[in-house]
Structures are given as structure tokens and as C-alpha cells.
Design an enzyme around this catalytic site. Structure first.
Site, short mmCIF file in Angstrom:
data_model
loop_
_atom_site.label_atom_id
_atom_site.label_comp_id
_atom_site.label_asym_id
_atom_site.label_seq_id
_atom_site.Cartn_x
_atom_site.Cartn_y
_atom_site.Cartn_z
N ARG A 158 -57.22 0.13 -11.13
CA ARG A 158 -58.58 -0.29 -11.46
C ARG A 158 -59.59 0.20 -10.42
NH1 ARG A 158 -62.76 -3.88 -11.49
NH2 ARG A 158 -63.65 -4.15 -13.56
N ARG A 159 -59.29 -0.02 -9.17
CA ARG A 159 -60.25 0.41 -8.14
C ARG A 159 -60.50 1.92 -8.18
NH1 ARG A 159 -62.11 -1.62 -2.84
NH2 ARG A 159 -63.02 0.21 -1.83
#
Length: 140
Positions: A98-99
Site C-alpha cells: 500500500r505505501r
């Protein structure tokens, strides 16, 4: 008594159908183009959002402990035996993306086929099936 928003969970499970279809198409037609990379990127991002949304609805509805992160959402529902260990391990790998996908997108290697792209369709199908089974087991 629990209030589990089954409608919203089902909407996200249905959205996963498109996500794993896109991932399958990207993997089978991979050509390293910017287009393929962008489709892969978006499909992986949507997979993360669907999985964590479903997890959040389960956590809220069944009054499980509060999650402190995306990883924690997976850990909590794994601990509640919503899914098997194999799927949980793969979903932890997924949410760790996600990051890079959302915050460090400028460094994402768009011309490379990510290894999760090839295996995630099967994982997501299994997750959706196991969530449905969990809901039926717990709520009837």
C-alpha cells in the site's frame, strides 16, 4: 448481538471479481508497457482496499479489537480464523504494497510484473470464499 454490514461486505467481494480478472489479464498479457504497469498498479491497489475494507467491516461488526494498521487488520481477522494461514500470509504481503503504491508511487517499477500479480487472483478468490463461509458460520 452483532451488527455486521453484510451488504457492504458483499459489495466489496463483488468488486474483487473485477480486481482478480484484471490481475489475471495483466499477468497473462504482460508486455512491460506503461499501460500494463498502470493497470497492474491500480488492480493491486484496489485489491488492498477491498481486502482491508472487508476486514474493517468484520472487525467493526463482530466487535473485534481495534486495528492500528493495514497489517493489523489482516492479523486480527487471521486471529479470528476468518481465513486460513496461507491466505493470511499472502494478504500480509499484499497490504505491505500500500505505501509504495499510494505514497511512493513515483518509484513504483511500472515496467516489471510484480510477483503477487500472478498469484493474487487465486488468493483473492479464496479470501472471498472464506469470508462468505465465516459469515455463514457466525451468522447463519
Amino acid at each position: 448481538m452483532y451488527y455486521v454490514n453484510r451488504e457492504q461486505i458483499e459489495r466489496r467481494i463483488t468488486a474483487l471479481d473485477d480486481v482478480y480478472e484484471a490481475l489475471e489479464q495483466v499477468a497473462s498479457n504482460w508486455d512491460g508497457s506503461l499501460f500494463s504497469g498502470m493497470v497492474q498498479e491500480r488492480a493491486l491497489h484496489l485489491a488492498i482496499e477491498c481486502v482491508t475494507d472487508i476486514g474493517s467491516y468484520l472487525i467493526d461488526g463482530f466487535i473485534m479489537r481495534d486495528a492500528s494498521s493495514y497489517d493489523d487488520i489482516i492479523e486480527i481477522i487471521r486471529g479470528e480464523q476468518v481465513m486460513d494461514e496461507e491466505i493470511a500470509v499472502r494478504l500480509l504481503e499484499l497490504v505491505k504494497l500500500r505505501r509504495p503504491l499510494v505514497q511512493d508511487y513515483y518509484d513504483w517499477p511500472r515496467h516489471e510484473l510484480h510477483p503477487l500479480t500472478m498469484i493474487m487472483p487465486e488468493v483473492l478468490r479464496g479470501f472471498a470464499r472464506q469470508v462468505s463461509e465465516y459469515l455463514n458460520r457466525e451468522l447463519g
